[in-house]
Design an enzyme around this catalytic site. Structure first.
Site, PDB file in Angstrom:
ATOM      1  N   SER A 274      18.099  23.194  94.881  1.00  0.00           N
ATOM      2  CA  SER A 274      16.685  23.558  94.703  1.00  0.00           C
ATOM      3  C   SER A 274      15.993  22.557  93.793  1.00  0.00           C
ATOM      4  O   SER A 274      14.798  22.316  93.908  1.00  0.00           O
ATOM      5  CB  SER A 274      16.570  24.952  94.083  1.00  0.00           C
ATOM      6  N   ARG A 275      16.752  21.984  92.867  1.00  0.00           N
ATOM      7  CA  ARG A 275      16.141  21.048  91.904  1.00  0.00           C
ATOM      8  C   ARG A 275      15.876  19.665  92.515  1.00  0.00           C
ATOM      9  O   ARG A 275      15.226  18.836  91.888  1.00  0.00           O
ATOM     10  CB  ARG A 275      17.006  20.915  90.658  1.00  0.00           C
TER      11      ARG A 275
ATOM     12  N   LYS B   1      29.095  24.011  95.356  1.00  0.00           N
ATOM     13  CA  LYS B   1      28.423  22.965  94.578  1.00  0.00           C
ATOM     14  C   LYS B   1      28.433  23.323  93.090  1.00  0.00           C
ATOM     15  O   LYS B   1      28.644  22.477  92.240  1.00  0.00           O
ATOM     16  CB  LYS B   1      27.000  22.758  95.071  1.00  0.00           C
ATOM     17  N   ASP B   2      28.223  24.617  92.796  1.00  0.00           N
ATOM     18  CA  ASP B   2      28.303  25.085  91.399  1.00  0.00           C
ATOM     19  C   ASP B   2      29.744  25.518  91.149  1.00  0.00           C
ATOM     20  O   ASP B   2      30.040  26.706  91.001  1.00  0.00           O
ATOM     21  CB  ASP B   2      27.334  26.252  91.197  1.00  0.00           C
TER      22      ASP B   2
ATOM     23  N   GLN C 288      19.897  32.346  81.846  1.00  0.00           N
ATOM     24  CA  GLN C 288      20.813  31.227  82.098  1.00  0.00           C
ATOM     25  C   GLN C 288      20.148  29.875  81.869  1.00  0.00           C
ATOM     26  O   GLN C 288      20.766  28.838  82.065  1.00  0.00           O
ATOM     27  CB  GLN C 288      21.424  31.320  83.495  1.00  0.00           C
TER      28      GLN C 288
ATOM     29  N   HIS D  33      21.910  27.543 100.741  1.00  0.00           N
ATOM     30  CA  HIS D  33      21.810  29.008 100.653  1.00  0.00           C
ATOM     31  C   HIS D  33      21.959  29.638 102.031  1.00  0.00           C
ATOM     32  O   HIS D  33      22.620  30.657 102.210  1.00  0.00           O
ATOM     33  CB  HIS D  33      20.427  29.428 100.122  1.00  0.00           C
TER      34      HIS D  33
HETATM   35  O1  PAF Z   1      23.663  29.733  91.529  1.00  0.00           O
HETATM   36  C1  PAF Z   1      22.580  30.301  91.289  1.00  0.00           C
HETATM   37  O2  PAF Z   1      21.582  30.156  91.973  1.00  0.00           O
HETATM   38  C2  PAF Z   1      22.494  31.229  90.085  1.00  0.00           C
HETATM   39  O3  PAF Z   1      23.243  30.737  89.022  1.00  0.00           O
HETATM   40  C3  PAF Z   1      22.890  32.672  90.401  1.00  0.00           C
HETATM   41  C4  PAF Z   1      24.343  32.797  90.814  1.00  0.00           C
HETATM   42  C5  PAF Z   1      21.998  33.222  91.506  1.00  0.00           C
HETATM   43  C6  PAF Z   1      22.702  33.560  89.168  1.00  0.00           C
HETATM   44  O4  PAF Z   1      21.378  33.565  88.741  1.00  0.00           O
END
Ligand code: PAF
Length: 284
Positions: free
Chosen positions: A190-191, A153-154, A62, A38
């Site tokens: 984070s996980r 990463k996502d 989500q 982040h």
């Molecule tokens: O990647 C994330 O942390 C979340 O999916 C996001 C983009 C903040 C949306 O809640």
């Protein structure tokens, strides 16, 4: 000094002042429990804009039923310290009711690219990307940033957000930043705090496996199905439960052709779901 706001009205009033002096605003949406991944987005945001807004919001829509919404790590005090050190301008930390005022926690945004939504992570987390698209759209409409930053990463999330911005004709530049890794190669997440000590030592095998697949492809192996099978066997033997391991096209995430492929993986290690990826030709 960082300004911290919880209410949309306060956020909007601060941002209208910023906009009136024509500052370029960037947005870094997060769910908190901040790590170096982040922070690298924030650092990039600082370089390419004049005013950095970070949001911390654990978005209920989500999380699929049975997932870790209630237990998701919430570490606001230390997150604030980290963001203050980086001299972030504004932190938005709304309550759920602020962003879902009708208390209807169902995702409202239909994804314009259903194909992309239903494969890979979307197959195992049905509705997850609708929830992401919903919250990201809300944040875009509140903050109206010039630039929004997301981690690679996502990767599937990144493609879905790019497609959302394109389809809604939003005047927002989506900027991505590479995955930040531990020295062991484990992608920061984070996980990762869910991993036990021994799982933390085991987890880097996921990236090791991706690197091995990439090496094979670069050496000329084109039997992607076989490579995926071998990777599954390697990971299962190493103690992972693999959801998917796919060599795919980096633009469409359909099975890969000859160029610009990416290896995407999601696998469980104990109670922790890990995802990772690397591009075949640009990775080094
Ligand atoms: O990647 C994330 O942390 C979340 O999916 C996001 C983009 C903040 C949306 O809640």
């Amino acid at each position: 000094m960082i300004k911290i706001v919880k209410k949309i009205v306060h956020l909007e009033s601060l941002l209208s002042d910023v906009r009136s002096v024509k500052k370029k605003i960037s947005l870094v949406p997060t769910m908190g429990n901040l790590h170096k991944g982040h922070l690298s987005l924030v650092e990039k945001a600082k370089k390419i804009s004049d005013y950095v807004v970070v949001t911390i919001f654990v978005n209920p829509t989500q999380f699929v039923e049975g997932e870790d919404f209630a237990n998701y790590p919430r570490t606001l005090d230390s997150d604030i310290n980290l963001l203050s050190e980086l001299d972030v301008d504004l932190l938005f930390v709304p309550e759920v009711i602020e962003l879902y005022p009708t208390n209807d926690n169902t995702p409202t945004i239909e994804i314009s690219n259903p194909e992309l939504e239903s494969i890979h992570c979307g197959k195992y987390r049905p509705g997850h990307f609708k929830g992401v698209a919903t919250i990201v759209s809300k944040l875009f409409s509140i903050v109206q940033p010039n630039i929004a930053l997301f981690g690679e990463k996502d990767y599937q999330q990144l493609l879905i957000i790019r497609s959302l911005v394109k389809n809604l004709l939003l005047p927002i530049e989506v900027v991505s930043a590479p995955t930040i890794r531990e020295d062991s190669g484990l992608a920061m997440s984070s996980r990762n705090t869910y991993l036990s000590k021994s799982e933390f030592r085991q987890a880097p095998k996921l990236y090791k496996c991706i690197k091995e697949t990439i090496k094979m492809i670069r050496n000329g192996d084109k039997d992607y199905e076989q490579l995926e099978k071998e990777a599954n066997i390697f990971l299962e033997q190493a103690g992972f439960k693999v959801e998917y391991y796919s060599i795919c096209d980096s633009k469409t995430l359909a099975p890969a052709g000859d160029d610009d492929a990416i290896v995407l993986v999601a696998a469980w290690l104990g109670k922790t779901r890990l995802i990772d990826n690397a591009r075949v030709h640009t990775y080094d």
